[in-house]
Design an enzyme around this catalytic site. Structure first.
Site, PDB file in Angstrom:
ATOM      1  CD  GLU A  80      -7.609  -5.328   1.692  1.00 36.48           C
ATOM      2  OE1 GLU A  80      -6.494  -5.855   1.485  1.00 36.48           O
ATOM      3  OE2 GLU A  80      -7.871  -4.138   1.414  1.00 36.48           O
ATOM      4  CD  GLU A 112      -2.473  -8.382  -2.577  1.00 36.93           C
ATOM      5  OE1 GLU A 112      -3.160  -8.405  -3.621  1.00 36.93           O
ATOM      6  OE2 GLU A 112      -2.091  -7.329  -2.044  1.00 36.93           O
ATOM      7  CG  ASP A 159       2.297  -6.743   1.035  1.00 39.20           C
ATOM      8  OD1 ASP A 159       1.986  -7.940   0.966  1.00 39.20           O
ATOM      9  OD2 ASP A 159       1.483  -5.803   0.960  1.00 39.20           O
ATOM     10  CB  SER A 192      -0.922   0.011   1.226  1.00 37.58           C
ATOM     11  OG  SER A 192      -0.166  -0.132   2.408  1.00 37.58           O
TER      12      SER A 192
HETATM   13  O1  KIV Z   1      -0.259  -3.419   1.640  1.00 33.80           O
HETATM   14  C1  KIV Z   1      -0.984  -3.324   2.634  1.00 33.80           C
HETATM   15  O2  KIV Z   1      -0.946  -2.329   3.371  1.00 33.80           O
HETATM   16  C2  KIV Z   1      -1.913  -4.394   2.903  1.00 33.80           C
HETATM   17  C3  KIV Z   1      -3.085  -4.110   3.798  1.00 33.80           C
HETATM   18  C4  KIV Z   1      -4.134  -5.099   3.605  1.00 33.80           C
HETATM   19  C5  KIV Z   1      -2.775  -4.065   5.228  1.00 33.80           C
HETATM   20  O3  KIV Z   1      -1.735  -5.460   2.418  1.00 33.80           O
END
Ligand code: KIV
Length: 272
Positions: A187, A120, A88, A50
């Site tokens: 989410e 994801e 992430d 994000s």
């Molecule tokens: O990238 C991000 O901030 C996320 C949110 C779902 C917390 O994956």
């Protein structure tokens, strides 16, 4: 008490052991200053992609490179002592094959010192999760609303709102658990589904816009601090208006420079 005084960084097994014992608290961070401030209060910090939107002003999370995630994760790990840090994986860095995922996740872990990665994807990614876990890479699997799928979803929309799609998300959760994911991030899913997954999952579920039924909650820090711009999701509670404070400070500084009252004499070098 919500302030932690851990002498060592929380590990992934310790995070897992919190399920059913205490709620798990998480926020996102991508800079050392913010990470340091939140460190005593959260269990894990997510260096989320994000950042592409809230940090770089890009229109989606697709435009985030591996080097950028590595740089931000290094900053967060280097300035924190207590929270577990999860990076992430950016779009395109793990979807091609388990081998590609391993190469890139290993780089992230080795170059940043973070504790785990998040990726994801639904059940189709379970083979990759298993490949990573068996090779020592702890994986949090992000299902439900997956921002990296914004083009396929046609926008950022809640997911699993009818029986068939809810069943598909449940199947994604089961596949990732079977593959060895240490946690599920849910989410934008309805409370009933979040509750069901949380009940059958031996691993903690972390919700964002997924109800209180989850084992823990994560928020994008900019959203809860009033720095999220125009796209703050409806479920986000704003805990402070840091945006207003920054504007006020900038306004005051600009006014002082323009009217000649900056800097105050006592702050000038050479003035006793
Ligand atoms: O990238 C991000 O901030 C996320 C949110 C779902 C917390 O994956």
């Amino acid at each position: 008490m919500s302030l932690h005084t851990r002498t060592k960084r929380l590990t992934v097994p310790q995070l897992v052991a919190m399920k059913g014992q205490q709620k798990i608290v998480s926020l996102t961070a991508y800079t050392s200053s913010i990470a340091k401030l939140m460190d005593p209060f959260v269990d894990f910090i997510l260096v989320g992609d994000s950042t592409a939107m809230v940090g770089y002003g890009r229109s989606s999370t697709l435009d985030m490179s591996l080097d950028e995630i590595i740089a931000h994760t290094r900053a967060v790990v280097g300035s924190t002592r207590q929270a577990c840090v999860i990076a992430d994986m950016p779009f395109g860095s793990y979807q091609e094959s388990p081998q590609q995922a391993y190469r890139n996740c290993a780089q992230v872990l080795a170059r940043t010192g973070c504790d785990a990665i998040k990726l994801e994807g639904g059940a189709v990614l379970a083979e990759t999760v298993e490949f990573l876990v068996q090779r020592g890479i702890p994986v949090m699997a992000h299902i439900g609303l997956m921002p990296q799928y914004v083009n396929a979803m046609g926008g950022f929309k809640a997911q699993g709102m009818n029986d068939a799609t809810a069943r598909a998300i449940e199947a994604d959760a089961r596949a990732h658990l079977q593959a060895g994911a240490f946690s599920l991030l849910l989410e934008g899913v309805a409370e009933g589904l979040a509750r069901k997954v949380t009940e059958f999952s031996p691993m903690p579920t972390i919700g964002i816009g997924a109800s209180l039924a989850c084992d823990g909650q994560v928020l994008v820090t900019e959203d809860m601090l009033g720095l999220g711009g125009d796209h703050v999701p409806r479920f986000v509670k704003q805990y402070a208006d840091v945006g207003a404070l920054i504007s006020q400070a900038c306004e005051e500084f600009a006014a002082q420079v323009r009217d000649g009252t900056f800097p105050e004499p006592k702050h000038c070098y050479g003035v006793n």
